[in-house]
Design a protein around this motif. Structure first.
Motif, PDB file in Angstrom:
ATOM      1  N   ASN A  85      11.553 -21.529  -5.669  1.00 31.00           N
ATOM      2  CA  ASN A  85      11.532 -21.334  -7.237  1.00 31.00           C
ATOM      3  C   ASN A  85      11.103 -19.832  -7.133  1.00 31.00           C
ATOM      4  O   ASN A  85      11.474 -18.944  -8.146  1.00 31.00           O
ATOM      5  N   LEU A  86       9.934 -19.519  -6.468  1.00 32.59           N
ATOM      6  CA  LEU A  86       9.679 -18.138  -6.513  1.00 32.59           C
ATOM      7  C   LEU A  86      10.438 -17.281  -6.048  1.00 32.59           C
ATOM      8  O   LEU A  86      10.820 -15.920  -6.695  1.00 32.59           O
ATOM      9  N   ASP A  87      11.317 -17.626  -4.904  1.00 31.79           N
ATOM     10  CA  ASP A  87      12.288 -16.651  -4.538  1.00 31.79           C
ATOM     11  C   ASP A  87      13.536 -16.343  -5.452  1.00 31.79           C
ATOM     12  O   ASP A  87      13.650 -15.214  -5.818  1.00 31.79           O
ATOM     13  N   VAL A  88      13.854 -17.398  -6.069  1.00 34.14           N
ATOM     14  CA  VAL A  88      14.943 -17.324  -7.459  1.00 34.14           C
ATOM     15  C   VAL A  88      14.314 -16.449  -8.277  1.00 34.14           C
ATOM     16  O   VAL A  88      14.867 -15.387  -8.663  1.00 34.14           O
ATOM     17  N   ALA A  89      13.266 -16.624  -8.613  1.00 37.29           N
ATOM     18  CA  ALA A  89      12.396 -15.787  -9.835  1.00 37.29           C
ATOM     19  C   ALA A  89      12.639 -14.521  -9.367  1.00 37.29           C
ATOM     20  O   ALA A  89      12.881 -13.543 -10.437  1.00 37.29           O
ATOM     21  N   ARG A  90      11.930 -14.073  -8.226  1.00 40.23           N
ATOM     22  CA  ARG A  90      12.365 -12.860  -7.874  1.00 40.23           C
ATOM     23  C   ARG A  90      13.455 -11.955  -7.806  1.00 40.23           C
ATOM     24  O   ARG A  90      13.755 -10.966  -8.424  1.00 40.23           O
ATOM     25  N   ARG A  91      14.511 -12.886  -7.513  1.00 41.39           N
ATOM     26  CA  ARG A  91      15.933 -12.180  -7.273  1.00 41.39           C
ATOM     27  C   ARG A  91      16.202 -12.094  -8.728  1.00 41.39           C
ATOM     28  O   ARG A  91      17.116 -11.062  -9.152  1.00 41.39           O
ATOM     29  N   VAL A  92      16.109 -12.983  -9.577  1.00 39.92           N
ATOM     30  CA  VAL A  92      16.564 -13.013 -11.040  1.00 39.92           C
ATOM     31  C   VAL A  92      15.820 -11.881 -11.681  1.00 39.92           C
ATOM     32  O   VAL A  92      16.592 -10.948 -12.680  1.00 39.92           O
ATOM     33  N   ILE A  93      14.705 -11.582 -11.483  1.00 38.26           N
ATOM     34  CA  ILE A  93      13.988 -10.585 -12.448  1.00 38.26           C
ATOM     35  C   ILE A  93      14.066  -9.239 -12.200  1.00 38.26           C
ATOM     36  O   ILE A  93      14.460  -8.335 -12.814  1.00 38.26           O
ATOM     37  N   SER A  94      14.298  -8.984 -10.785  1.00 40.69           N
ATOM     38  CA  SER A  94      14.281  -7.638 -10.205  1.00 40.69           C
ATOM     39  C   SER A  94      15.805  -7.046 -10.594  1.00 40.69           C
ATOM     40  O   SER A  94      16.886  -7.620 -10.229  1.00 40.69           O
ATOM     41  N   PRO A  95      15.684  -5.779 -11.179  1.00 39.59           N
ATOM     42  CA  PRO A  95      16.960  -5.065 -11.725  1.00 39.59           C
ATOM     43  C   PRO A  95      17.954  -5.218 -10.895  1.00 39.59           C
ATOM     44  O   PRO A  95      19.306  -4.984 -11.513  1.00 39.59           O
ATOM     45  N   SER A  96      17.963  -4.808  -9.433  1.00 40.80           N
ATOM     46  CA  SER A  96      19.270  -4.511  -8.753  1.00 40.80           C
ATOM     47  C   SER A  96      19.661  -5.735  -8.417  1.00 40.80           C
ATOM     48  O   SER A  96      20.925  -5.723  -7.736  1.00 40.80           O
ATOM     49  N   LEU A  97      19.406  -7.067  -8.499  1.00 47.58           N
ATOM     50  CA  LEU A  97      19.979  -8.297  -8.084  1.00 47.58           C
ATOM     51  C   LEU A  97      20.146  -8.350  -6.806  1.00 47.58           C
ATOM     52  O   LEU A  97      21.466  -8.172  -6.366  1.00 47.58           O
ATOM     53  N   PRO A  98      19.155  -8.383  -5.794  1.00 47.39           N
ATOM     54  CA  PRO A  98      19.070  -8.565  -4.412  1.00 47.39           C
ATOM     55  C   PRO A  98      19.873  -9.648  -3.937  1.00 47.39           C
ATOM     56  O   PRO A  98      19.162 -10.537  -3.317  1.00 47.39           O
ATOM     57  N   ILE A  99      21.344  -9.697  -3.539  1.00 43.13           N
ATOM     58  CA  ILE A  99      22.082 -10.848  -2.989  1.00 43.13           C
ATOM     59  C   ILE A  99      22.843 -10.306  -2.171  1.00 43.13           C
ATOM     60  O   ILE A  99      23.520  -9.244  -2.122  1.00 43.13           O
ATOM     61  N   ASN A 100      23.263 -11.240  -1.154  1.00 48.17           N
ATOM     62  CA  ASN A 100      24.333 -10.947  -0.213  1.00 48.17           C
ATOM     63  C   ASN A 100      24.995 -12.032   0.103  1.00 48.17           C
ATOM     64  O   ASN A 100      24.648 -12.858   1.100  1.00 48.17           O
ATOM     65  N   PRO A 101      25.634 -12.807  -0.819  1.00 51.20           N
ATOM     66  CA  PRO A 101      26.105 -14.108  -0.651  1.00 51.20           C
ATOM     67  C   PRO A 101      27.376 -14.331   0.394  1.00 51.20           C
ATOM     68  O   PRO A 101      27.929 -13.355   0.830  1.00 51.20           O
ATOM     69  N   GLY A 102      27.286 -15.445   1.009  1.00 47.55           N
ATOM     70  CA  GLY A 102      28.174 -15.958   1.889  1.00 47.55           C
ATOM     71  C   GLY A 102      28.184 -17.397   2.315  1.00 47.55           C
ATOM     72  O   GLY A 102      27.081 -18.065   1.798  1.00 47.55           O
ATOM     73  N   VAL A 103      28.902 -17.954   3.111  1.00 48.34           N
ATOM     74  CA  VAL A 103      28.753 -19.386   3.619  1.00 48.34           C
ATOM     75  C   VAL A 103      28.570 -19.498   5.015  1.00 48.34           C
ATOM     76  O   VAL A 103      29.711 -18.665   5.736  1.00 48.34           O
ATOM     77  N   VAL A 104      27.898 -19.938   5.633  1.00 44.71           N
ATOM     78  CA  VAL A 104      27.554 -20.237   6.983  1.00 44.71           C
ATOM     79  C   VAL A 104      27.610 -21.855   7.312  1.00 44.71           C
ATOM     80  O   VAL A 104      27.618 -22.615   6.544  1.00 44.71           O
ATOM     81  N   LYS A 105      27.716 -22.208   8.633  1.00 48.94           N
ATOM     82  CA  LYS A 105      27.575 -23.390   8.948  1.00 48.94           C
ATOM     83  C   LYS A 105      26.780 -23.594  10.133  1.00 48.94           C
ATOM     84  O   LYS A 105      26.374 -22.641  10.744  1.00 48.94           O
TER      85      LYS A 105
ATOM     86  N   ALA B  23      17.571 -20.332 -16.642  1.00 44.49           N
ATOM     87  CA  ALA B  23      18.813 -20.103 -17.563  1.00 44.49           C
ATOM     88  C   ALA B  23      19.064 -18.373 -17.295  1.00 44.49           C
ATOM     89  O   ALA B  23      20.388 -17.842 -17.471  1.00 44.49           O
ATOM     90  N   LEU B  24      18.005 -17.432 -17.197  1.00 46.93           N
ATOM     91  CA  LEU B  24      18.242 -15.886 -16.791  1.00 46.93           C
ATOM     92  C   LEU B  24      19.182 -15.866 -15.771  1.00 46.93           C
ATOM     93  O   LEU B  24      20.157 -15.037 -15.605  1.00 46.93           O
ATOM     94  N   GLY B  25      18.903 -16.742 -14.640  1.00 51.34           N
ATOM     95  CA  GLY B  25      19.395 -16.536 -13.488  1.00 51.34           C
ATOM     96  C   GLY B  25      21.086 -16.946 -13.629  1.00 51.34           C
ATOM     97  O   GLY B  25      21.817 -16.469 -13.277  1.00 51.34           O
ATOM     98  N   ILE B  26      21.245 -18.076 -14.654  1.00 54.05           N
ATOM     99  CA  ILE B  26      22.493 -18.426 -14.786  1.00 54.05           C
ATOM    100  C   ILE B  26      23.497 -17.291 -15.451  1.00 54.05           C
ATOM    101  O   ILE B  26      24.657 -16.905 -15.419  1.00 54.05           O
ATOM    102  N   TYR B  27      22.680 -16.354 -16.492  1.00 54.97           N
ATOM    103  CA  TYR B  27      23.211 -15.448 -17.152  1.00 54.97           C
ATOM    104  C   TYR B  27      23.420 -14.376 -16.142  1.00 54.97           C
ATOM    105  O   TYR B  27      24.751 -13.614 -16.214  1.00 54.97           O
ATOM    106  N   ARG B  28      22.477 -14.014 -15.178  1.00 57.47           N
ATOM    107  CA  ARG B  28      22.850 -12.862 -14.412  1.00 57.47           C
ATOM    108  C   ARG B  28      23.472 -12.824 -13.148  1.00 57.47           C
ATOM    109  O   ARG B  28      24.114 -11.559 -12.843  1.00 57.47           O
ATOM    110  N   MET B  29      23.638 -13.929 -12.461  1.00 52.51           N
ATOM    111  CA  MET B  29      24.180 -14.092 -11.337  1.00 52.51           C
ATOM    112  C   MET B  29      25.781 -13.868 -11.529  1.00 52.51           C
ATOM    113  O   MET B  29      26.402 -14.055 -12.246  1.00 52.51           O
ATOM    114  N   PRO B  30      26.388 -13.198 -10.336  1.00 49.17           N
ATOM    115  CA  PRO B  30      27.896 -12.711 -10.652  1.00 49.17           C
ATOM    116  C   PRO B  30      28.825 -13.953 -10.438  1.00 49.17           C
ATOM    117  O   PRO B  30      29.831 -13.852 -10.888  1.00 49.17           O
ATOM    118  N   ASP B  31      28.706 -15.090  -9.731  1.00 56.33           N
ATOM    119  CA  ASP B  31      29.740 -15.920  -9.344  1.00 56.33           C
ATOM    120  C   ASP B  31      29.174 -17.459  -9.530  1.00 56.33           C
ATOM    121  O   ASP B  31      27.956 -17.569  -9.469  1.00 56.33           O
TER     122      ASP B  31
END
Lengths: 170, 121
Positions: A85-105, B23-31
């Motif tokens: 939850n802290l991780d998600v909060a950090r990603r959501v709040i930071s303005p640059s949206l630091p994500i690099n999504p992908g699918v691994v197995k 909720a903010l995450g659902i609004y901000r995330m791209p996909d």
């Protein structure tokens, strides 16, 4: 599904009965004799009817060692959930949206369906990962910040701490 | 104000903060997959904390709220897994930002991509 022996059936029935009875006591929040008798009868009928469907394990699940590891697993899981939850909060709040999504197995060593379900649920609730599908013993994980696409390294990153404990329980 | 009420109040505030972040995450995330990530984790801990807080405020509901917490921890990840799997099989593939597009989507060995659908989305 393979046929169960009488011993296995009895073990599963008792485990199911104990868990349903615990659930009943938690719901009614009382130890009055009438509630306990009705609850005991009802949970006995339900667990008799659902031996094949909803049970996972036989009587060895209630041994003290396994109960200790279950409590330990709950602790590991709770820490991971708060981290997530802290991780998600950090990603959501930071303005640059630091994500690099992908699918691994990766592949797991767990055998039974029930333990795979517990592992998949735990992975979904831990930092940055979401279980998309489980095919046989291969897990497909959506990772919000992919660090490696190599299955073995991904396994060490994501699932090793859970699987170690789950192998001791199931 | 008793100590139980203070703990309950704090837990409820923490729960609502996490639900807001979800909720903010659902609004901000791209996909959809990233939205599910934010949605699932934040709503699970948020709802668990809220319900536990209610249990502290009203001690006779404590055991019932524990049962609710167990069921939320059990069912929330399963529903998000079902949503993600159904979305993938429907033909909406995850957004990939890095350059290595081939290796980043391991699930396409199970469900091969269909080119026309990909263009439509």
């Amino acid at each position: 599904m393979q046929a169960l022996t009488l011993n296995q059936k009895l073990g599963r029935f008792i485990v199911n009965w104990v868990f349903l009875m615990l659930l009943w006591i938690m719901f009614t929040s009382t130890f009055a004799a009438q509630e306990l008798i009705v609850g005991g009868l009802l949970t006995m009928i339900i667990s008799l009817l659902s031996i094949r469907l909803f049970t996972c394990c036989d009587l060895s699940l209630l041994s003290p060692v396994k109960i200790f590891w279950m409590v330990y697993y709950f602790g590991v899981f709770l820490v991971a959930l708060i981290q997530a939850n802290l991780d998600v909060a950090r990603r959501v709040i930071s303005p640059s949206l630091p994500i690099n999504p992908g699918v691994v197995k990766f592949k797991t060593k767990l055998k039974t369906n029930y333990s795979k379900m517990v592992l998949a649920n735990s992975i979904t609730l831990t930092p940055g990962t979401l279980t998309i599908d489980v095919v046989g013993d291969t897990f497909y994980i959506h990772w919000i910040d992919v660090q490696t696409t190599d299955p073995e390294k991904a396994f060490t990153e994501i699932a090793e701490s859970f699987e170690k404990v789950l192998l001791k329980i199931f | 104000m008793s100590i139980m009420e203070i703990i309950g109040g704090i837990l409820i505030i923490i729960g609502s903060i996490f639900l807001f972040l979800g909720a903010l995450g659902i609004y901000r995330m791209p996909d959809i997959y990233n939205r599910l990530q934010a949605g699932t984790k934040a709503t699970t801990l948020g709802a668990m904390s809220l319900i536990l807080g209610v249990g502290f405020l009203e001690p006779s509901w404590m055991l019932k709220s524990l049962v609710l917490i167990i069921f939320i921890a059990y069912s929330n990840p399963i529903s998000s897994h079902a949503l993600a799997r159904a979305t993938y099989r429907r033909g909406h593939y995850p957004l990939i930002l890095s350059d290595d597009k081939e290796n980043m989507d391991a699930y396409q060995e199970v469900v091969p991509h269909e080119k026309e659908k990909e263009e439509k989305v």
